[in-house]
Design a protein around this motif. Structure first.
Motif, PDB file in Angstrom:
ATOM      1  N   ARG A 192      -6.955  24.407   5.840  1.00 47.60           N
ATOM      2  CA  ARG A 192      -7.954  23.679   5.273  1.00 47.60           C
ATOM      3  C   ARG A 192      -9.328  24.452   4.766  1.00 47.60           C
ATOM      4  NH1 ARG A 192      -8.464  17.571   6.861  1.00 47.60           N
ATOM      5  NH2 ARG A 192      -6.217  16.966   6.962  1.00 47.60           N
ATOM      6  N   LEU A 193      -8.996  25.796   4.483  1.00 45.12           N
ATOM      7  CA  LEU A 193      -9.816  26.670   4.292  1.00 45.12           C
ATOM      8  C   LEU A 193      -9.475  27.839   3.204  1.00 45.12           C
ATOM      9  CD1 LEU A 193     -12.720  28.272   4.455  1.00 45.12           C
ATOM     10  CD2 LEU A 193     -12.062  29.304   6.346  1.00 45.12           C
ATOM     11  N   PHE A 194      -8.239  28.341   3.142  1.00 48.06           N
ATOM     12  CA  PHE A 194      -7.978  29.128   2.231  1.00 48.06           C
ATOM     13  C   PHE A 194      -6.792  28.582   1.340  1.00 48.06           C
ATOM     14  CE2 PHE A 194      -8.709  31.485   6.391  1.00 48.06           C
ATOM     15  CZ  PHE A 194      -9.528  32.476   5.816  1.00 48.06           C
ATOM     16  N   LEU A 195      -6.979  29.042   0.044  1.00 45.05           N
ATOM     17  CA  LEU A 195      -6.043  28.719  -0.938  1.00 45.05           C
ATOM     18  C   LEU A 195      -5.190  30.040  -1.127  1.00 45.05           C
ATOM     19  CD1 LEU A 195      -8.484  27.352  -3.702  1.00 45.05           C
ATOM     20  CD2 LEU A 195      -7.196  26.174  -1.769  1.00 45.05           C
ATOM     21  N   ILE A 196      -3.799  29.940  -0.885  1.00 41.72           N
ATOM     22  CA  ILE A 196      -3.057  31.019  -0.874  1.00 41.72           C
ATOM     23  C   ILE A 196      -2.249  31.400  -2.115  1.00 41.72           C
ATOM     24  CG2 ILE A 196      -1.080  32.287   0.536  1.00 41.72           C
ATOM     25  CD1 ILE A 196      -1.460  30.065   2.761  1.00 41.72           C
ATOM     26  N   VAL A 197      -2.415  32.485  -2.466  1.00 39.00           N
ATOM     27  CA  VAL A 197      -1.702  32.843  -3.912  1.00 39.00           C
ATOM     28  C   VAL A 197      -0.934  33.905  -3.826  1.00 39.00           C
ATOM     29  CG1 VAL A 197      -2.752  33.704  -6.009  1.00 39.00           C
ATOM     30  CG2 VAL A 197      -4.071  31.883  -4.828  1.00 39.00           C
ATOM     31  N   GLU A 198       0.307  33.944  -4.624  1.00 36.78           N
ATOM     32  CA  GLU A 198       0.906  35.134  -4.735  1.00 36.78           C
ATOM     33  C   GLU A 198       0.644  35.696  -6.213  1.00 36.78           C
ATOM     34  OE1 GLU A 198       5.048  34.702  -4.276  1.00 36.78           O
ATOM     35  OE2 GLU A 198       5.421  36.200  -5.707  1.00 36.78           O
ATOM     36  N   LYS A 199       0.155  37.197  -6.194  1.00 34.83           N
ATOM     37  CA  LYS A 199      -0.217  37.564  -7.354  1.00 34.83           C
ATOM     38  C   LYS A 199       0.414  39.004  -7.218  1.00 34.83           C
ATOM     39  CE  LYS A 199      -4.134  38.074 -10.548  1.00 34.83           C
ATOM     40  NZ  LYS A 199      -4.090  39.214 -10.783  1.00 34.83           N
ATOM     41  N   ASP A 200       1.117  39.362  -8.429  1.00 33.04           N
ATOM     42  CA  ASP A 200       1.591  40.895  -8.546  1.00 33.04           C
ATOM     43  C   ASP A 200       2.533  41.171  -7.054  1.00 33.04           C
ATOM     44  OD1 ASP A 200       0.723  40.913 -10.981  1.00 33.04           O
ATOM     45  OD2 ASP A 200      -1.187  41.706 -10.322  1.00 33.04           O
ATOM     46  N   ASP A 201       1.899  42.353  -6.421  1.00 34.82           N
ATOM     47  CA  ASP A 201       2.856  42.536  -4.940  1.00 34.82           C
ATOM     48  C   ASP A 201       1.917  42.168  -3.944  1.00 34.82           C
ATOM     49  OD1 ASP A 201       0.599  44.338  -5.573  1.00 34.82           O
ATOM     50  OD2 ASP A 201       1.775  45.952  -4.808  1.00 34.82           O
ATOM     51  N   LYS A 202       0.911  40.981  -4.029  1.00 31.96           N
ATOM     52  CA  LYS A 202       0.014  40.512  -3.148  1.00 31.96           C
ATOM     53  C   LYS A 202      -0.057  39.294  -2.538  1.00 31.96           C
ATOM     54  CE  LYS A 202      -3.185  44.400  -4.321  1.00 31.96           C
ATOM     55  NZ  LYS A 202      -4.028  44.419  -5.290  1.00 31.96           N
ATOM     56  N   LEU A 203      -0.251  39.066  -1.521  1.00 34.22           N
ATOM     57  CA  LEU A 203      -0.927  37.601  -1.113  1.00 34.22           C
ATOM     58  C   LEU A 203      -2.264  37.615  -0.953  1.00 34.22           C
ATOM     59  CD1 LEU A 203       1.456  36.209   1.716  1.00 34.22           C
ATOM     60  CD2 LEU A 203       1.257  35.632  -0.841  1.00 34.22           C
ATOM     61  N   LEU A 204      -2.807  36.676  -1.802  1.00 33.22           N
ATOM     62  CA  LEU A 204      -4.406  36.611  -1.904  1.00 33.22           C
ATOM     63  C   LEU A 204      -4.789  35.220  -0.958  1.00 33.22           C
ATOM     64  CD1 LEU A 204      -5.013  37.322  -5.448  1.00 33.22           C
ATOM     65  CD2 LEU A 204      -5.052  38.978  -3.472  1.00 33.22           C
ATOM     66  N   PHE A 205      -5.785  35.316  -0.234  1.00 33.49           N
ATOM     67  CA  PHE A 205      -6.195  34.332   0.539  1.00 33.49           C
ATOM     68  C   PHE A 205      -7.709  34.030  -0.053  1.00 33.49           C
ATOM     69  CE2 PHE A 205      -3.258  36.086   2.786  1.00 33.49           C
ATOM     70  CZ  PHE A 205      -2.493  34.962   3.501  1.00 33.49           C
ATOM     71  N   VAL A 206      -7.931  32.888  -0.593  1.00 24.96           N
ATOM     72  CA  VAL A 206      -9.435  32.683  -1.174  1.00 24.96           C
ATOM     73  C   VAL A 206     -10.060  31.627  -0.340  1.00 24.96           C
ATOM     74  CG1 VAL A 206     -10.540  31.933  -3.148  1.00 24.96           C
ATOM     75  CG2 VAL A 206      -8.279  33.447  -3.588  1.00 24.96           C
ATOM     76  N   ASP A 207     -11.255  32.069  -0.031  1.00 24.15           N
ATOM     77  CA  ASP A 207     -11.978  30.822   0.614  1.00 24.15           C
ATOM     78  C   ASP A 207     -12.445  29.760  -0.152  1.00 24.15           C
ATOM     79  OD1 ASP A 207     -14.316  29.749   1.685  1.00 24.15           O
ATOM     80  OD2 ASP A 207     -14.803  31.269   2.936  1.00 24.15           O
ATOM     81  N   GLN A 208     -11.880  28.742  -0.084  1.00 19.77           N
ATOM     82  CA  GLN A 208     -12.124  27.572  -0.996  1.00 19.77           C
ATOM     83  C   GLN A 208     -13.675  27.189  -1.050  1.00 19.77           C
ATOM     84  OE1 GLN A 208      -9.522  24.766   0.981  1.00 19.77           O
ATOM     85  NE2 GLN A 208     -11.279  23.453   1.794  1.00 19.77           N
ATOM     86  N   HIS A 209     -14.385  27.189   0.040  1.00 23.11           N
ATOM     87  CA  HIS A 209     -15.764  26.858   0.050  1.00 23.11           C
ATOM     88  C   HIS A 209     -16.729  27.862  -0.861  1.00 23.11           C
ATOM     89  CE1 HIS A 209     -19.767  25.380   0.813  1.00 23.11           C
ATOM     90  NE2 HIS A 209     -20.105  26.424   1.548  1.00 23.11           N
ATOM     91  N   ALA A 210     -16.635  29.048  -0.224  1.00 19.49           N
ATOM     92  CA  ALA A 210     -17.233  29.950  -1.214  1.00 19.49           C
ATOM     93  C   ALA A 210     -16.933  30.148  -2.614  1.00 19.49           C
ATOM     94  CB  ALA A 210     -16.717  31.345  -0.476  1.00 19.49           C
ATOM     95  N   ALA A 211     -15.580  30.052  -2.957  1.00 19.14           N
ATOM     96  CA  ALA A 211     -15.291  30.143  -4.204  1.00 19.14           C
ATOM     97  C   ALA A 211     -15.711  29.041  -5.202  1.00 19.14           C
ATOM     98  CB  ALA A 211     -13.704  30.298  -4.274  1.00 19.14           C
ATOM     99  N   HIS A 212     -15.647  28.028  -4.574  1.00 20.85           N
ATOM    100  CA  HIS A 212     -16.113  26.700  -5.289  1.00 20.85           C
ATOM    101  C   HIS A 212     -17.685  26.888  -5.647  1.00 20.85           C
ATOM    102  CE1 HIS A 212     -16.546  22.216  -6.141  1.00 20.85           C
ATOM    103  NE2 HIS A 212     -16.225  22.732  -7.300  1.00 20.85           N
ATOM    104  N   GLU A 213     -18.436  27.096  -4.584  1.00 17.14           N
ATOM    105  CA  GLU A 213     -19.828  27.313  -4.679  1.00 17.14           C
ATOM    106  C   GLU A 213     -20.223  28.558  -5.690  1.00 17.14           C
ATOM    107  OE1 GLU A 213     -22.398  27.994  -0.847  1.00 17.14           O
ATOM    108  OE2 GLU A 213     -21.326  29.741  -1.220  1.00 17.14           O
ATOM    109  N   ARG A 214     -19.472  29.205  -5.786  1.00 15.53           N
ATOM    110  CA  ARG A 214     -19.858  30.386  -6.890  1.00 15.53           C
ATOM    111  C   ARG A 214     -19.589  29.942  -8.232  1.00 15.53           C
ATOM    112  NH1 ARG A 214     -18.981  35.911  -8.370  1.00 15.53           N
ATOM    113  NH2 ARG A 214     -19.312  35.827 -10.619  1.00 15.53           N
TER     114      ARG A 214
END
Ligand SMILES: Nc1ncnc2c1ncn2[C@@H]1O[C@H](COP(=O)(O)OP(=O)(O)OP(=O)(O)O)[C@@H](O)[C@H]1O
Ligand SMILES: [Mg+2]
Length: 590
Positions: free
Chosen positions: A422-444
């Motif tokens: 309930r914190l990280f949005l997980i994304v597959e992009k190119d050759d990586k898995l990215l973990f995005v902190d949902q609160h900090a991202a939305h805050e920005r």
């Protein structure tokens, strides 16, 4: 210009102004005296904001008739005798100037042991027999500043002055939990704090405050040969958006020390990453010879000789001990010492301070934090059912409406896989898995939007708030900067302001915005940055919120447009693992 020597009464009043500047200072000094007298119960009563009357009664050791004769004289104290004592103070008071100062700007009566003495605005009256019970002491202060109208002009309205007296009482009550306190305003009992331990007192003092959750309180403790630390603070969902409830006590004096407040917030940085602050009381008990309180008239500051050591211990104590509450680890993995239930001054009955270091428990082994190696050692890794569990977790992280990872709209350069913890949005992009902190991202995202879009909403009822004279002056000159940002302010009367309109995106945020305005004066650019990040942080999706895939993709679309994915507080909120690292970690070397 000719020189003349000032009249002694005027000298006395000038000196008094340093110690006593409002009713709350009288409460501070009188309660300190009661505590020093070993009281176990103290009652404070204020009328008309303390301007008409302040009465403090205690059940302490009282004052003999001979000593009563001496009180209210300059430098009359029973607490120190020699210069050496000054560097080893174990009491709240030591200068012998508080009663003298109060008596120069009010009608003060001090009653104890069947006698009472009155000093009316510097004029001493003969001792009288008093009807007040022989045990303890009662001090009454009437008509404060009646003869100094200039000082009265700087005061706020009675309700605010009473609130400040209450704040002082709370500070004293937190420092001396074993003492019972009662607080009356205009004859009505407003607060009763029975004797308690430090944790219970912390809870009693904050109960009912916005954001305070009793069950989220934790204790922290650490000892060194020269000092001991004890903290009570909130975790998880119990926090505020300002630092005003982080209180620092050094040898029971509540002091203003930004570096120790920062030491606390640094310790909390993982738990409350930006914009959120705990309710926290830090009690530092330090050898009296290592601390000097004789640098501020109201003893609100002190000089600690080993300050940087104390600071770093505070941060480490919190950082290491708080982890127990965020990430419980089985005892085999990391031995986390139980907090030492301190026998610290705050829990001591009143009387000469007995700092804990004299009887401190042996210093606990400092825990080592949670490095990557701790994770690898975690016995849960060898759970035979781990595969089944992992599969359930994976299922749960999939987007709610679809069973398979969605290839989002074709123009999207990523695949959203789901939410974790309930914190990280997980994304597959190119050759990586990215973990995005949902609160900090939305805050920005909100922060950027606030800056770009300034639609406002008028308030049906303007939000009224009082400010300090300093802020009043600042706003008179600079309130236009707020209106540039969609916050419209008017000033119906001196030191009173109203919010008439707010940016649409910050509607319902009157209270935090008003608080922000009260607390921030100075550099305009800095204020702008802080203001928007405060508002954005408030309305952003929180850690712990469930996020559906549409919302997640809306957030991610914005994130991938950003040049640098960092929140308004400067923290980078995306982390990644490459496919290669993942493959290697399961032994695939191809
Ligand atoms: N409530 C009380 N109970 C017993 N003694 C008291 C009380 N209040 C004051 N005294 C006596 O009066 C003296 C003078 O008090 P005062 O507050 O003026 O000075 P102080 O506490 O010694 O130092 P400071 O000015 O730093 O507070 C104290 O030293 C103490 O002996
Ligand atoms: Mg005193």
């Amino acid at each position: 210009m000719s020189i003349s020597v000032l009249d002694p009464a005027l000298v006395q009043r000038i000196a008094a102004g340093e110690v006593i500047d409002r009713p709350a200072s009288v409460v501070r000094e009188l309660v300190d005296n009661s505590v020093d007298a070993g009281a176990s119960s103290i009652s404070v009563s204020v009328e008309n904001g303390g301007l008409d009357s302040i009465i403090v009664s205690d059940d302490g050791r009282g004052i003999s008739r001979e000593d009563l004769e001496l009180t209210c004289n300059p430098h009359a104290t029973s607490k120190i005798k020699t210069l050496d004592d000054l560097f080893c103070v174990r009491t709240m008071g030591f200068r012998g100037e508080a009663l003298y100062s109060i008596a120069s700007c009010s009608r003060l009566t001090i009653s104890s042991g069947g006698w009472s003495k009155t000093v009316d605005n510097t004029v001493v009256q003969p001792l009288e027999q008093s009807a007040v019970p022989a045990a303890g002491t009662t001090v009454s202060v009437k008509n404060l500043f009646e003869r100094i109208p200039a000082r009265r002009m700087f005061l706020k309205r009675p309700a605010s002055e009473s609130a400040m007296c209450r704040t002082v009482l709370i500070q004293k009550a937190l420092a001396f939990p074993a003492v019972e306190f009662r607080f009356f305003i205009d004859g009505q009992l407003k607060l009763h704090l029975p004797a308690a331990d430090a944790t219970q007192r912390f809870i009693d003092c904050h109960r009912g405050e916005n954001g305070f959750i009793e069950t989220d309180c934790r204790t922290f403790a650490e000892t060194d040969e020269n000092f001991s630390l004890f903290g009570v603070g909130t975790v998880s969902e119990s926090y505020r958006s300002d630092r005003s409830r982080i209180r620092i006590f050094v040898n029971c004096h509540c002091i203003e020390d930004f570096s120790l407040v920062t030491a606390v917030t640094n310790g909390y940085s993982e738990q409350f990453p930006g914009g959120r602050f705990p309710f926290f009381c830090l009690f530092v008990t330090i050898k009296p010879e290592l601390v000097d309180f004789n640098i501020h008239p109201a003893k609100k500051e002190c000089r600690i000789r080993i300050k940087s050591q104390v600071q770093s211990w505070v941060t480490t104590m919190i950082r290491t001990q708080i982890n127990r509450t965020i990430r419980p680890v089985s005892p085999q993995a990391v031995a986390v010492p139980e907090p030492v239930q301190p026998d610290l001054t705050p829990a001591e009955p009143a009387g000469p301070l007995k700092p804990a270091f004299t009887e401190a428990p042996p210093r606990p082994q400092r825990n080592r934090g949670f490095a990557v190696s701790d994770f690898r050692e975690d016995p849960r890794s060898f759970d035979p059912l781990w595969f089944e569990k992992a599969r359930t977790v994976l299922d749960k992280t999939r987007p709610d409406t679809v069973t398979k990872p969605v290839k989002n709209a074709p123009e999207r350069p990523y695949i959203y896989l789901g939410q974790a913890f309930r914190l990280f949005l997980i994304v597959e992009k190119d050759d990586k898995l990215l973990f995005v902190d949902q609160h900090a991202a939305h805050e920005r995202i909100l922060y950027d939007r606030f800056k770009a879009d300034r639609q406002i909403q008028r308030l049906l009822i303007p939000y009224r708030f009082e400010v300090e004279p300093d802020t009043d002056r600042f706003l008179l000159e600079s309130s236009y900067i707020y209106s540039d940002w969609g916050i419209e302010l008017t000033r119906p009367e001196e030191m009173v302001w109203e919010i008439d309109a707010l940016p649409l995106v910050a509607r319902d945020a009157e209270e935090p915005v008003a608080r922000f305005i009260c607390e921030n004066t100075g550099d305009l650019e800095e204020i702008e940055k802080k203001l928007f990040s405060t508002m954005a942080c408030r309305s952003a999706i929180k850690a712990g919120d469930e996020v559906d895939s549409l919302t997640a993709c809306a957030i991610l679309d914005e994130v991938f447009k950003m040049e640098k994915p960092c929140c308004p507080h400067g923290r980078v909120f995306v982390t990644e693992i490459t496919e290669k690292t993942l493959r290697q970690s399961v032994g695939r070397l191809d």
